[in-house]
Design a protein around this motif. Structure first.
Motif, short mmCIF file in Angstrom:
data_model
loop_
_atom_site.label_atom_id
_atom_site.label_comp_id
_atom_site.label_asym_id
_atom_site.label_seq_id
_atom_site.Cartn_x
_atom_site.Cartn_y
_atom_site.Cartn_z
N HIS A 137 0.83 -1.21 0.00
CA HIS A 137 0.00 0.00 0.00
C HIS A 137 0.86 1.26 0.00
CE1 HIS A 137 -3.24 -2.71 1.88
NE2 HIS A 137 -3.57 -2.47 0.63
N ILE A 138 1.97 1.22 0.72
CA ILE A 138 2.89 2.36 0.73
C ILE A 138 3.47 2.59 -0.66
CG2 ILE A 138 5.11 3.17 1.59
CD1 ILE A 138 4.43 1.79 4.26
N ASP A 139 3.90 1.51 -1.31
CA ASP A 139 4.50 1.64 -2.65
C ASP A 139 3.48 2.11 -3.68
OD1 ASP A 139 6.99 0.95 -1.78
OD2 ASP A 139 6.94 -1.11 -2.55
N LEU A 140 2.23 1.69 -3.55
CA LEU A 140 1.19 2.15 -4.49
C LEU A 140 1.00 3.66 -4.37
CD1 LEU A 140 -1.53 -0.65 -4.22
CD2 LEU A 140 0.09 -0.27 -6.08
N MET A 141 1.01 4.17 -3.15
CA MET A 141 0.85 5.61 -2.96
C MET A 141 2.09 6.36 -3.44
SD MET A 141 -1.33 7.85 -2.15
CE MET A 141 -2.55 6.80 -1.33
N ARG A 142 3.27 5.82 -3.17
CA ARG A 142 4.49 6.46 -3.68
C ARG A 142 4.49 6.48 -5.21
NH1 ARG A 142 8.38 3.28 0.64
NH2 ARG A 142 8.38 4.90 2.27
N GLN A 144 10.59 0.75 -9.23
CA GLN A 144 10.61 0.01 -7.97
C GLN A 144 9.30 -0.71 -7.68
OE1 GLN A 144 12.57 1.97 -4.51
NE2 GLN A 144 12.84 3.71 -5.89
N LEU A 145 8.21 -0.27 -8.31
CA LEU A 145 6.92 -0.91 -8.04
C LEU A 145 6.85 -2.25 -8.77
CD1 LEU A 145 4.13 -0.32 -6.64
CD2 LEU A 145 3.30 0.24 -8.93
N PRO A 146 6.67 -3.35 -8.02
CA PRO A 146 6.57 -4.67 -8.67
C PRO A 146 5.38 -4.70 -9.62
CG PRO A 146 6.86 -4.88 -6.29
CD PRO A 146 6.58 -3.44 -6.55
N PRO A 147 5.48 -5.42 -10.72
CA PRO A 147 4.37 -5.46 -11.69
C PRO A 147 3.10 -6.08 -11.13
CG PRO A 147 6.07 -7.11 -12.20
CD PRO A 147 6.64 -6.23 -11.14
N TYR A 148 3.22 -6.84 -10.06
CA TYR A 148 2.05 -7.49 -9.46
C TYR A 148 1.49 -6.70 -8.26
CZ TYR A 148 6.01 -9.01 -6.62
OH TYR A 148 7.15 -9.02 -5.87
N ALA A 149 1.97 -5.47 -8.04
CA ALA A 149 1.60 -4.74 -6.82
C ALA A 149 0.10 -4.45 -6.76
CB ALA A 149 2.40 -3.44 -6.74
N TRP A 150 -0.49 -4.00 -7.86
CA TRP A 150 -1.92 -3.70 -7.84
C TRP A 150 -2.76 -4.96 -7.64
CZ3 TRP A 150 -3.91 0.97 -7.25
CH2 TRP A 150 -3.14 2.08 -7.60
N THR A 151 -2.32 -6.05 -8.24
CA THR A 151 -3.04 -7.32 -8.05
C THR A 151 -2.96 -7.77 -6.60
OG1 THR A 151 -2.51 -7.97 -10.32
CG2 THR A 151 -3.20 -9.72 -8.80
N LEU A 152 -1.77 -7.66 -6.02
CA LEU A 152 -1.62 -8.02 -4.60
C LEU A 152 -2.44 -7.10 -3.70
CD1 LEU A 152 2.15 -8.92 -4.04
CD2 LEU A 152 0.16 -10.40 -3.71
N GLY A 153 -2.41 -5.80 -3.99
CA GLY A 153 -3.19 -4.86 -3.19
C GLY A 153 -4.67 -5.19 -3.23
N ALA A 154 -5.18 -5.50 -4.43
CA ALA A 154 -6.60 -5.87 -4.55
C ALA A 154 -6.89 -7.19 -3.86
CB ALA A 154 -6.99 -5.94 -6.03
N GLY A 155 -5.95 -8.15 -3.99
CA GLY A 155 -6.13 -9.45 -3.34
C GLY A 155 -6.19 -9.33 -1.82
N TRP A 156 -5.24 -8.59 -1.25
CA TRP A 156 -5.25 -8.39 0.21
C TRP A 156 -6.53 -7.69 0.65
CZ3 TRP A 156 -2.73 -10.95 3.58
CH2 TRP A 156 -1.41 -11.37 3.37
N ALA A 157 -6.99 -6.70 -0.12
CA ALA A 157 -8.20 -5.96 0.25
C ALA A 157 -9.41 -6.87 0.27
CB ALA A 157 -8.42 -4.80 -0.73
N LEU A 158 -9.53 -7.74 -0.73
CA LEU A 158 -10.69 -8.64 -0.80
C LEU A 158 -10.62 -9.73 0.26
CD1 LEU A 158 -11.07 -8.99 -4.68
CD2 LEU A 158 -12.55 -7.73 -3.11
N VAL A 159 -9.45 -10.36 0.39
CA VAL A 159 -9.33 -11.48 1.34
C VAL A 159 -9.51 -11.00 2.78
CG1 VAL A 159 -7.73 -13.18 2.29
CG2 VAL A 159 -7.90 -12.88 -0.18
N ILE A 160 -8.78 -9.95 3.16
CA ILE A 160 -8.87 -9.47 4.54
C ILE A 160 -10.18 -8.72 4.77
CG2 ILE A 160 -7.78 -8.01 6.29
CD1 ILE A 160 -6.26 -10.56 5.63
N GLY A 161 -10.62 -7.93 3.79
CA GLY A 161 -11.86 -7.18 3.95
C GLY A 161 -13.06 -8.09 4.13
N ILE A 162 -13.24 -9.04 3.22
CA ILE A 162 -14.39 -9.96 3.31
C ILE A 162 -14.19 -10.94 4.46
CG2 ILE A 162 -15.67 -11.77 2.10
CD1 ILE A 162 -15.00 -10.33 -0.52
N GLY A 163 -12.97 -11.49 4.59
CA GLY A 163 -12.71 -12.44 5.67
C GLY A 163 -12.92 -11.83 7.04
#
Length: 291
Positions: free
Chosen positions: A240-245, A257-276
């Motif tokens: 989340h810090i890297d996405l804002m930077r 420096q931003l990994p190509p999978y950063a947005w996918t990971l950010g969305a995945g964490w949001a859905l898994v932790i948010g819904i879970g």
């Protein structure tokens, strides 16, 4: 005729007081109280610094003071600023974004145990409390973002279309924070001492999230165990810090420096932790406030 309590309840259509509703119904009740969530979060925000002379300015001054301390200790004394372009915006962005997660988790941990009188006196979806507290922290971050944008502009950055990416980045972080706050609210309702332990846990998490340094520069050229590198790459706070930077700092975007999978990971964490987190909290709905 059966005169047992269960039979009488069935005959007259009575239900258990405080029984947990089904998940779709619970979501509907929560949506029906959306105005309460907004009003409660605003009231908490204004009451937070009502006794201080600077009032709401502390929402911005506190993370800025933290950033100044981290700059002195890590940037100057330890030297983490070397090799990082625009280190001050880099650092302040990390501090503001991580503070949002940190305060959301701390508020969620005390959401039920710190509002027992309200929980015991009124019947409402208990998830309203941790979500409203996360909204409070989001509003506080939005105030800080104004200062952050002014700092970025003062550092020589120019408005860029990438700035629009700050909105989805904040949305993903809010969903993640709300889910985590709901997780912690259920655990904290049974273990009040957890609130005393969380600051130490969150401090360790902060040090592993690249708030005061670039994780890529730190690990470059070093033999880092694969599992440790994987944990650093998957760390949701660092993502989340890297996405804002990436959204706000041009030199960070250009450095790759931003990994190509950063947005996918950010969305995945949001859905898994948010819904879970929401489902985990809902499963104990009828037990909150009952000792």
């Amino acid at each position: 005729m059966d005169r047992s309590p269960a039979a009488l309840a069935a005959q007259y259509g009575l239900t258990v007081s405080g029984a947990r509703p089904g998940l779709p119904e619970y979501v509907g009740r929560l949506w029906g109280r959306r105005h309460f969530l907004v009003s409660f979060s605003r009231a908490k925000l204004h009451a937070q610094y009502s006794q201080a002379r600077l009032g709401q300015w502390w929402q911005v001054v506190t993370p800025l003071l933290n950033a100044a301390v981290y700059y002195l200790i890590f940037g100057v004394l330890i030297g983490t600023r070397h090799g990082v372009e625009d280190f001050v915006p880099f650092l302040v962005t990390g501090v503001f974004v991580f503070t949002f997660t940190q305060n959301s988790v701390l508020a969620g941990t005390r959401a039920i145990s710190g509002n027992l009188r309200l929980v015991q006196a009124l019947h409402f979806p208990r998830a309203s409390l941790p979500i409203a507290l996360c909204l409070t922290q989001l509003q506080q971050l939005l105030y800080s973002m104004v200062v952050l944008l002014a700092l970025v502009l003062g550092w020589g950055e120019r408005p860029h279309l990438a700035w629009l990416l700050a909105a989805p980045a904040l949305l993903l972080q809010f969903l993640f924070n709300a889910g985590l706050a709901l997780f912690m609210a259920r655990i904290g309702s049974r273990l009040p001492d957890l609130a005393q332990l969380m600051p130490f846990t969150l401090r360790a998490w902060m040090y592993a999230s690249g708030v005061m340094f670039s994780i890529g520069h730190l690990t470059a050229g070093r033999r880092v165990p694969g599992f440790v590198q994987w944990l650093l790459d998957m760390n949701p706070a660092a993502i989340h810090i890297d996405l804002m930077r990436f959204a706000l700092i041009g030199s960070f975007r250009q450095s790759g420096q931003l990994p190509p999978y950063a947005w996918t990971l950010g969305a995945g964490w949001a859905l898994v932790i948010g819904i879970g987190g929401f489902v985990y909290f809902w499963k104990a709905e009828e037990r909150y406030g009952r000792g």
